[in-house]
Design a protein around this motif. Structure first.
Motif, PDB file in Angstrom:
ATOM      1  N   ALA A   1       4.415 -13.524 -11.660  1.00  0.00           N
ATOM      2  CA  ALA A   1       4.619 -14.686 -12.524  1.00  0.00           C
ATOM      3  C   ALA A   1       3.806 -15.900 -12.048  1.00  0.00           C
ATOM      4  N   ARG A   2       3.362 -15.856 -10.814  1.00  0.00           N
ATOM      5  CA  ARG A   2       2.728 -17.036 -10.199  1.00  0.00           C
ATOM      6  C   ARG A   2       1.215 -16.939 -10.140  1.00  0.00           C
ATOM      7  N   TYR A   3       0.670 -15.711 -10.060  1.00  0.00           N
ATOM      8  CA  TYR A   3      -0.760 -15.554  -9.811  1.00  0.00           C
ATOM      9  C   TYR A   3      -1.427 -14.689 -10.873  1.00  0.00           C
ATOM     10  N   THR A   4      -2.751 -14.813 -10.959  1.00  0.00           N
ATOM     11  CA  THR A   4      -3.503 -14.027 -11.935  1.00  0.00           C
ATOM     12  C   THR A   4      -3.363 -12.536 -11.654  1.00  0.00           C
ATOM     13  N   TYR A   5      -3.467 -12.163 -10.366  1.00  0.00           N
ATOM     14  CA  TYR A   5      -3.361 -10.757  -9.965  1.00  0.00           C
ATOM     15  C   TYR A   5      -2.452 -10.618  -8.745  1.00  0.00           C
ATOM     16  N   VAL A   6      -1.786  -9.463  -8.679  1.00  0.00           N
ATOM     17  CA  VAL A   6      -1.034  -9.078  -7.477  1.00  0.00           C
ATOM     18  C   VAL A   6      -1.575  -7.722  -7.037  1.00  0.00           C
ATOM     19  N   PHE A   7      -2.009  -7.649  -5.785  1.00  0.00           N
ATOM     20  CA  PHE A   7      -2.487  -6.396  -5.210  1.00  0.00           C
ATOM     21  C   PHE A   7      -1.431  -5.892  -4.230  1.00  0.00           C
ATOM     22  N   THR A   8      -0.957  -4.676  -4.433  1.00  0.00           N
ATOM     23  CA  THR A   8      -0.006  -4.110  -3.482  1.00  0.00           C
ATOM     24  C   THR A   8      -0.692  -2.999  -2.699  1.00  0.00           C
ATOM     25  N   THR A   9      -0.293  -2.855  -1.443  1.00  0.00           N
ATOM     26  CA  THR A   9      -0.805  -1.764  -0.614  1.00  0.00           C
ATOM     27  C   THR A   9       0.376  -1.059   0.043  1.00  0.00           C
ATOM     28  N   GLY A  10       0.315   0.266   0.041  1.00  0.00           N
ATOM     29  CA  GLY A  10       1.324   1.056   0.732  1.00  0.00           C
ATOM     30  C   GLY A  10       2.417   1.590  -0.173  1.00  0.00           C
ATOM     31  N   GLY A  11       3.012   2.691   0.277  1.00  0.00           N
ATOM     32  CA  GLY A  11       4.201   3.218  -0.376  1.00  0.00           C
ATOM     33  C   GLY A  11       3.972   4.082  -1.585  1.00  0.00           C
ATOM     34  N   ILE A  12       2.755   4.673  -1.730  1.00  0.00           N
ATOM     35  CA  ILE A  12       2.532   5.555  -2.881  1.00  0.00           C
ATOM     36  C   ILE A  12       2.155   6.967  -2.412  1.00  0.00           C
ATOM     37  N   GLY A  13       2.653   7.345  -1.245  1.00  0.00           N
ATOM     38  CA  GLY A  13       2.397   8.677  -0.701  1.00  0.00           C
ATOM     39  C   GLY A  13       3.422   9.705  -1.152  1.00  0.00           C
ATOM     40  N   PRO A  14       3.517  10.851  -0.426  1.00  0.00           N
ATOM     41  CA  PRO A  14       4.347  11.971  -0.866  1.00  0.00           C
ATOM     42  C   PRO A  14       5.753  12.021  -0.259  1.00  0.00           C
ATOM     43  N   THR A  15       6.117  11.076   0.595  1.00  0.00           N
ATOM     44  CA  THR A  15       7.381  11.198   1.316  1.00  0.00           C
ATOM     45  C   THR A  15       8.507  10.408   0.657  1.00  0.00           C
ATOM     46  N   HIS A  16       9.716  10.632   1.139  1.00  0.00           N
ATOM     47  CA  HIS A  16      10.908  10.054   0.503  1.00  0.00           C
ATOM     48  C   HIS A  16      10.915   8.531   0.528  1.00  0.00           C
ATOM     49  N   ASP A  17      10.250   7.933   1.536  1.00  0.00           N
ATOM     50  CA  ASP A  17      10.268   6.478   1.636  1.00  0.00           C
ATOM     51  C   ASP A  17       9.107   5.823   0.903  1.00  0.00           C
ATOM     52  N   ASP A  18       8.304   6.607   0.203  1.00  0.00           N
ATOM     53  CA  ASP A  18       7.234   6.053  -0.629  1.00  0.00           C
ATOM     54  C   ASP A  18       7.812   5.729  -2.003  1.00  0.00           C
TER      55      ASP A  18
END
Length: 249
Positions: free
Chosen positions: A64-81
């Protein structure tokens, strides 16, 4: 002439391993450098744990605050992704195995090897566009103004290069560095006066130990307008010469 539009960004780093210190983040600096180089101002960085509520809250606040938000991490194959599920919840959309993502992964894995864990990496929020991953094939995705990328630095960088041509950009930030040969405390008042006289230029002060092991300072002058940058640098150099003369340096 109209002022160039400001294009802003935030980075959201997701992962318990970053907060615990087991993994040292190598993505923030790369993102900051690449975004600055194309005229996107990185305004904020947050680090959150692998916790759905924390991710949802951060994503909704930042998008809501910025033009873009870039996220890194957490899109792997394990339960905590859990990044993909959390992003889907933040946007209020469904999530499931995306045929496009599965097809990309089948370029690397035989269908028999696409077990439940690996197929987690093909789960994409409804309405998202895929971000190609030329290294390991499992894609990132882009939904709204949120760009979701892997945490592994080489993969994140590859995804970022896929995204950059599609981003709205502004004027690149120009930067020049002036070595003060003075301590920060010697020039604090005078530097503030220079900064006040050049409000459209950013002047940063960065102390360091020089080659003799003595306290010194680098002054970094930043602006998007070359003439304003030149004028501010000249003012900084004039100020430094005056302080050195006064102190007998």
């Amino acid at each position: 002439m109209a002022e160039p539009k400001s294009v802003t960004a935030a980075v959201l780093v997701i992962g318990d391993e970053i907060l615990s210190g087991r993994t040292k983040d190598r993505n923030i600096g790369h993102l900051a450098e690449r975004l600055t180089g194309i005229g996107i101002d990185l305004k904020e960085v947050r680090v959150v744990s692998d916790d759905e509520a924390a991710i949802v809250e951060a994503v909704n606040a930042l998008r809501a605050r910025y033009t873009y938000v870039f996220t890194t991490g957490g899109i792997g194959p394990t339960h905590d992704d859990i990044t993909a599920d959390s992003i889907a919840k933040a946007f209020g959309v469904a999530i499931g195995i995306d045929p496009r993502a599965k097809a990309l992964m089948m370029e690397r894995f035989a269908e028999a090897d696409l077990n439940e864990a690996r197929l987690r990496m093909a789960r994409i929020p409804a309405g998202a566009n895929l971000i190609t991953n030329r290294i390991s094939k499992a894609p990132g995705f882009w939904i709204g103004n949120v760009i979701v990328m892997a945490g592994v630095p080489s993969i994140m960088q590859a995804m970022l290069e896929e995204v950059i041509p599609k981003l709205e950009t502004g004027l690149p930030m120009l930067s020049e560095t002036v070595r003060a040969d003075l301590r920060e405390g010697d020039i604090g008042t005078e530097l503030a006066a220079v900064a006040k006289a050049h409000p459209e230029v950013t002047i940063g002060s960065y102390p360091f130990l020089d080659e003799l092991g003595l306290p010194n300072t680098n002054l970094v002058v930043r602006a998007r307008d070359a003439e304003k940058l030149t004028a501010a640098r000249a003012a900084v150099e004039t100020m430094l010469a005056a302080v050195r003369a006064r102190l007998g340096r």
